[in-house]
Design an enzyme around this catalytic site. Structure first.
Site, PDB file in Angstrom:
ATOM      1  N   ARG A  85       0.861  -1.189   0.000  1.00  0.00           N
ATOM      2  CA  ARG A  85       0.000   0.000   0.000  1.00  0.00           C
ATOM      3  C   ARG A  85       0.895   1.235   0.000  1.00  0.00           C
ATOM      4  O   ARG A  85       1.972   1.242   0.582  1.00  0.00           O
ATOM      5  CB  ARG A  85      -0.887   0.012   1.243  1.00  0.00           C
ATOM      6  N   TYR A 224      -0.965  -3.584  -7.082  1.00  0.00           N
ATOM      7  CA  TYR A 224      -0.830  -4.306  -5.814  1.00  0.00           C
ATOM      8  C   TYR A 224      -2.166  -4.365  -5.041  1.00  0.00           C
ATOM      9  O   TYR A 224      -2.935  -3.398  -5.022  1.00  0.00           O
ATOM     10  CB  TYR A 224       0.247  -3.652  -4.939  1.00  0.00           C
ATOM     11  N   LYS A 233      -9.562  -2.516   1.392  1.00  0.00           N
ATOM     12  CA  LYS A 233      -9.304  -1.360   2.256  1.00  0.00           C
ATOM     13  C   LYS A 233     -10.073  -0.123   1.776  1.00  0.00           C
ATOM     14  O   LYS A 233     -10.585   0.653   2.581  1.00  0.00           O
ATOM     15  CB  LYS A 233      -7.808  -1.061   2.310  1.00  0.00           C
ATOM     16  N   HIS A 253     -11.063  -2.318  11.315  1.00  0.00           N
ATOM     17  CA  HIS A 253      -9.937  -3.178  10.916  1.00  0.00           C
ATOM     18  C   HIS A 253      -9.803  -4.298  11.962  1.00  0.00           C
ATOM     19  O   HIS A 253      -8.879  -4.296  12.762  1.00  0.00           O
ATOM     20  CB  HIS A 253      -8.676  -2.304  10.867  1.00  0.00           C
ATOM     21  N   SER A 275      -1.468  -3.614  11.185  1.00  0.00           N
ATOM     22  CA  SER A 275      -0.899  -4.562  10.217  1.00  0.00           C
ATOM     23  C   SER A 275       0.302  -5.282  10.817  1.00  0.00           C
ATOM     24  O   SER A 275       1.128  -4.661  11.488  1.00  0.00           O
ATOM     25  CB  SER A 275      -0.434  -3.828   8.957  1.00  0.00           C
ATOM     26  N   CYS A 277       0.471  -7.392  13.212  1.00  0.00           N
ATOM     27  CA  CYS A 277       0.470  -7.541  14.675  1.00  0.00           C
ATOM     28  C   CYS A 277      -0.418  -8.691  15.134  1.00  0.00           C
ATOM     29  O   CYS A 277      -0.792  -8.762  16.299  1.00  0.00           O
ATOM     30  CB  CYS A 277       0.064  -6.239  15.336  1.00  0.00           C
ATOM     31  N   ASP A 300      -9.615  -9.713   8.990  1.00  0.00           N
ATOM     32  CA  ASP A 300      -9.098  -8.365   8.704  1.00  0.00           C
ATOM     33  C   ASP A 300     -10.110  -7.232   8.895  1.00  0.00           C
ATOM     34  O   ASP A 300      -9.736  -6.162   9.338  1.00  0.00           O
ATOM     35  CB  ASP A 300      -8.545  -8.329   7.271  1.00  0.00           C
ATOM     36  N   ARG A 392       2.167 -12.027  -0.099  1.00  0.00           N
ATOM     37  CA  ARG A 392       0.826 -12.389   0.375  1.00  0.00           C
ATOM     38  C   ARG A 392       0.297 -13.648  -0.301  1.00  0.00           C
ATOM     39  O   ARG A 392       0.695 -13.987  -1.410  1.00  0.00           O
ATOM     40  CB  ARG A 392      -0.153 -11.240   0.053  1.00  0.00           C
TER      41      ARG A 392
HETATM   42  P1  GTP Z   1      -2.587  -7.448   8.175  1.00  0.00           P
HETATM   43  O1  GTP Z   1      -3.126  -8.664   7.495  1.00  0.00           O
HETATM   44  O2  GTP Z   1      -1.471  -6.780   7.406  1.00  0.00           O
HETATM   45  O3  GTP Z   1      -3.627  -6.451   8.583  1.00  0.00           O
HETATM   46  O4  GTP Z   1      -1.839  -7.943   9.525  1.00  0.00           O
HETATM   47  P2  GTP Z   1      -2.280  -9.018  10.640  1.00  0.00           P
HETATM   48  O5  GTP Z   1      -2.670  -8.291  11.876  1.00  0.00           O
HETATM   49  O6  GTP Z   1      -3.192 -10.057  10.122  1.00  0.00           O
HETATM   50  O7  GTP Z   1      -0.881  -9.663  10.964  1.00  0.00           O
HETATM   51  P3  GTP Z   1      -0.439 -11.164  11.010  1.00  0.00           P
HETATM   52  O8  GTP Z   1      -1.343 -12.064  11.811  1.00  0.00           O
HETATM   53  O9  GTP Z   1      -0.102 -11.616   9.642  1.00  0.00           O
HETATM   54  O10 GTP Z   1       0.899 -10.850  11.858  1.00  0.00           O
HETATM   55  C1  GTP Z   1       1.793 -11.795  11.979  1.00  0.00           C
HETATM   56  C2  GTP Z   1       3.002 -11.336  12.754  1.00  0.00           C
HETATM   57  O11 GTP Z   1       2.725 -11.258  14.139  1.00  0.00           O
HETATM   58  C3  GTP Z   1       4.038 -12.392  12.579  1.00  0.00           C
HETATM   59  O12 GTP Z   1       5.308 -11.818  12.636  1.00  0.00           O
HETATM   60  C4  GTP Z   1       3.751 -13.304  13.774  1.00  0.00           C
HETATM   61  O13 GTP Z   1       4.851 -14.079  14.084  1.00  0.00           O
HETATM   62  C5  GTP Z   1       3.421 -12.290  14.841  1.00  0.00           C
HETATM   63  N1  GTP Z   1       2.526 -12.822  15.889  1.00  0.00           N
HETATM   64  C6  GTP Z   1       1.227 -13.147  15.768  1.00  0.00           C
HETATM   65  N2  GTP Z   1       0.723 -13.579  16.947  1.00  0.00           N
HETATM   66  C7  GTP Z   1       1.746 -13.519  17.836  1.00  0.00           C
HETATM   67  C8  GTP Z   1       1.867 -13.809  19.233  1.00  0.00           C
HETATM   68  O14 GTP Z   1       0.915 -14.211  19.903  1.00  0.00           O
HETATM   69  N3  GTP Z   1       3.081 -13.613  19.802  1.00  0.00           N
HETATM   70  C9  GTP Z   1       4.155 -13.159  19.095  1.00  0.00           C
HETATM   71  N4  GTP Z   1       5.319 -13.006  19.726  1.00  0.00           N
HETATM   72  N5  GTP Z   1       4.083 -12.875  17.775  1.00  0.00           N
HETATM   73  C10 GTP Z   1       2.894 -13.049  17.153  1.00  0.00           C
HETATM   74 MN    MN Z   2      -3.916 -10.423   8.181  1.00  0.00          MN
HETATM   75 MN    MN Z   3      -5.154  -5.382   7.416  1.00  0.00          MN
END
Ligand code: GTP
Ligand code: MN
Ligand code: MN
Length: 610
Positions: A85, A224, A233, A253, A275, A277, A300, A392
């Site tokens: 993005r 993209y 989004k 979100h 994102s 997290c 999401d 992705r």
């Molecule tokens: P978008 O799809 O971009 O909106 O992001 P999202 O919030 O879906 O993020 P996603 O679940 O793909 O984030 C994954 C990241 O967070 C990776 O680096 C994971 O390893 C980390 N992660 C997810 N859950 C945990 C957790 O409980 N503990 C830790 N330490 N890391 C985590």
């Molecule tokens: Mn996601």
């Molecule tokens: Mn997202």
């Protein structure tokens, strides 16, 4: 081709599958402006998917993956400049600048339209213009949320079919005068006669533009996902947040998770994290606490509105997952892996193995040799990543093995808890319950997270991201926060979801995570459910209700008890150091900062000083 020669565009013959006058007039107008070679209405059929994916393979945009490893799946490798993005090129073009607010780029709609009209002029020459009808949320809704994307990208048509309810079924929902969101997209790469196309056409000039008052989206120059799949989004967050503000609902979100207790009692939970997290991970959690189960409704976006019983009901507007590939593997997220492996998946910017499969960082079975996302040979000794960090997978939700049976119910599901959270290595405890809705709104309003590699800026620096919506707000952030407070004021508080703030990412002195996270987060979810039921204790701290280690079910958990205490600690000095940072953010929000948020801030300071 001029519009006059586009067969059937006046709606008088059956080569055009609709009689919707406004739609046909718009298609005609765009065709006249952009001058495509032909106009095609997408029907969303299997045959169409087949035809377009073959065409993409021939054009070199798609690589067909090994049928045994990834059935009916494709890999696209984008132009290296078109991988994410582009927040700096994203605009909210409301009539008044103050309605876009301090967190958005703004330009007057007339000015933006004249700039973009010049860019669009002739921009589809040599290409096909696709008219892609789609519906966000269940087709069976009383008032289905319809849209039409006009695009000159086959990659977009194919991806929209995975991510939305796309094609004839959506068009059939559009009676002749039904309103719909107009979403115009071009990669901005016209072809002269005889000119050979490139695998990933795009333009150095990019605009991702929203006109919230007229519910329109104009996108130019990027192929993209977040810039080009305009149902996601652009529609479901930026335009929908403006709709929700006008109509009294919420477009957020957030993931939607169904949690089932050992007594078979069902709780629906929504959670907003920025994102990268952990939304997709939590949406697909495998609880480690015996007897607890989880099912997935969305990873999401959540649209939430009040039901007749006064509860807040959530619907996922999407039809597929557009998930971050790196870090996804059989131990971190087996559910995502199974969804992908079922086939019908489009991968973008991951690496290709020598036997026609895909690979990315942290996936099991790292091969000795790969073709990286840039098309270059790669070995484990290479000093660069094989997959782009923002690569992705785009895969149908219906293939998710933990999908909740009610995922397509237009009623949505009643939400019992809303979680906010971000990535903080210090200060913020593992879990913290808000005193009430307004306090919870304050928690969301002052949400913070350390910058990930996914966006520009210094990695690790703390930024405020209210409700994880900073990049996705279609209007002024102050008005948005007031809207959250009003939602609470107009409701029966006892029926509102309880609000919690979580932080899976707190670290010890040696930088290790204090909490194991992932499936073990079910222990936190269990405490949240017990708080809802009123069956578990918590300490009242200056920042909210926080459990002690003895309030959590830690049976069988293999961690140092000191780490758990540290993860739960609320240190006054740390929070006092946080106050100026919150103050700075609230200043930035400016005049439209709701009094309710200011009041909560004063109350927090008083509690910390007493
Ligand atoms: P978008 O799809 O971009 O909106 O992001 P999202 O919030 O879906 O993020 P996603 O679940 O793909 O984030 C994954 C990241 O967070 C990776 O680096 C994971 O390893 C980390 N992660 C997810 N859950 C945990 C957790 O409980 N503990 C830790 N330490 N890391 C985590
Ligand atoms: Mn996601
Ligand atoms: Mn997202």
């Amino acid at each position: 081709m001029t519009a006059a020669t586009i067969p059937g565009l006046n709606g008088t013959d059956d080569t055009v599958p609709t009689k919707h006058a406004e739609l046909l007039a718009w298609v005609q107008e765009v065709a006249e402006l952009t001058q495509p070679d032909r106009v095609v209405f997408a029907d969303g059929s299997d045959a169409e998917f087949e035809r377009l994916s073959n065409q993409l393979v021939e054009a070199g945009t798609f690589m067909r993956l090994n049928e045994e490893k990834k059935p009916h799946s494709f890999l696209a490798q984008s132009d290296p400049s078109d991988v994410a993005r582009v927040e700096s090129r994203t605009f909210i073009c409301s009539e008044r600048e103050e309605d876009a607010g301090p967190t958005n780029n703004w330009m007057a709609p007339d000015k933006m339209r004249s700039i973009m009209n010049e860019l669009y002029r002739g921009c589809m020459r040599g290409r096909t213009m696709y008219v892609v009808p789609f519906c966000m949320g269940p087709l069976g809704a009383e008032q289905p949320k319809l849209g039409v994307e006009i695009t000159d990208s086959e990659y977009v048509v194919v991806s929209m079919r995975v991510m939305t309810r796309m094609g004839q079924a959506a068009l059939d929902k559009m009676s002749t005068d039904m309103p719909f969101v107009k979403a115009l997209h071009s990669v901005g790469a016209p072809l002269e006669p005889g000119q050979k196309d490139v695998p990933w056409p795009c333009n150095d000039t990019k605009y991702i533009t929203h006109f919230p008052e007229t519910r329109e989206i104009w996108s130019f120059g990027s192929g993209y996902g977040g810039n080009a799949l305009l149902g996601k989004k652009c529609y479901s967050l930026r335009i929908a947040s403006a709709m929700a503000h006008d109509e009294g609902w919420l477009a957020e979100h957030m993931l939607i998770l169904k949690l089932i207790s050992p007594e078979d009692k069902v709780y629906y939970i929504a959670a907003a994290f920025p994102s990268a997290c952990g939304k997709t991970n939590l949406a697909m959690i495998h609880p480690t606490v015996p007897g607890w189960r989880a099912e997935t409704l969305g990873d999401d976006i959540a649209w939430m509105r009040f039901g007749e019983d006064g509860r807040l009901y959530a619907v996922n507007p999407e039809f597929g997952f557009f998930g971050v590939a790196p870090g996804t593997n059989w131990s971190s997220n087996p559910t995502a892996m199974k969804t992908i492996e079922a086939g019908n998946t489009v991968f973008t910017n991951v690496a290709l193995t020598d036997d026609g499969d895909v690979w990315w960082e942290d996936l099991e079975n790292q091969p000795d040799h790969l073709t990286d996302w840039l098309g270059q040979p790669w070995t484990p000794d290479s000093d660069r990543k094989a997959a782009h960090p923002n690569s992705r997978y785009c895969t149908p939700m219906s293939q998710c093995p933990t999908l909740a049976p009610e995922w397509d119910d237009p009623q949505g599901v009643p939400i019992s808890a809303i979680l906010f959270g971000g990535r903080r290595k210090s200060t913020v405890p593992l879990v913290n319950q808000a005193f009430n809705w307004q306090h919870g709104t304050f928690m969301g309003a002052t949400m913070s997270s350390e910058q990930t590699a996914a966006a520009e800026g210094k990695v690790g620096s703390v930024r405020r991201d209210p409700m994880a919506m900073i990049p996705f707000l279609g209007y002024n952030v102050g008005d948005y926060l007031q809207h959250w407070i009003d939602v609470g004021k107009n409701a029966d508080e006892s029926k509102l979801p309880k609000i919690f703030y979580v932080n899976w990412f707190r670290r010890g002195d040696d930088k290790r995570f204090l909490w194991p996270g992932f499936g073990e987060n079910s222990r936190v979810l269990k405490w949240i459910v017990e708080r809802i039921e009123g069956t578990v204790d918590a300490q009242s701290t200056p920042i909210g209700y926080v459990p002690t280690a003895s309030d959590l079910d830690l049976e069988g958990l293999d961690v140092d008890p000191n780490d758990v205490d540290e993860a739960l600690a609320v240190n006054k000095e740390d929070w006092q150091a946080e106050i100026p940072l919150i103050e700075e953010w609230l200043q930035f929000v400016g005049d439209k900062l709701p009094t309710g948020i200011r009041d909560e801030f004063e109350a927090l300071k008083n509690r910390l000083n007493s």
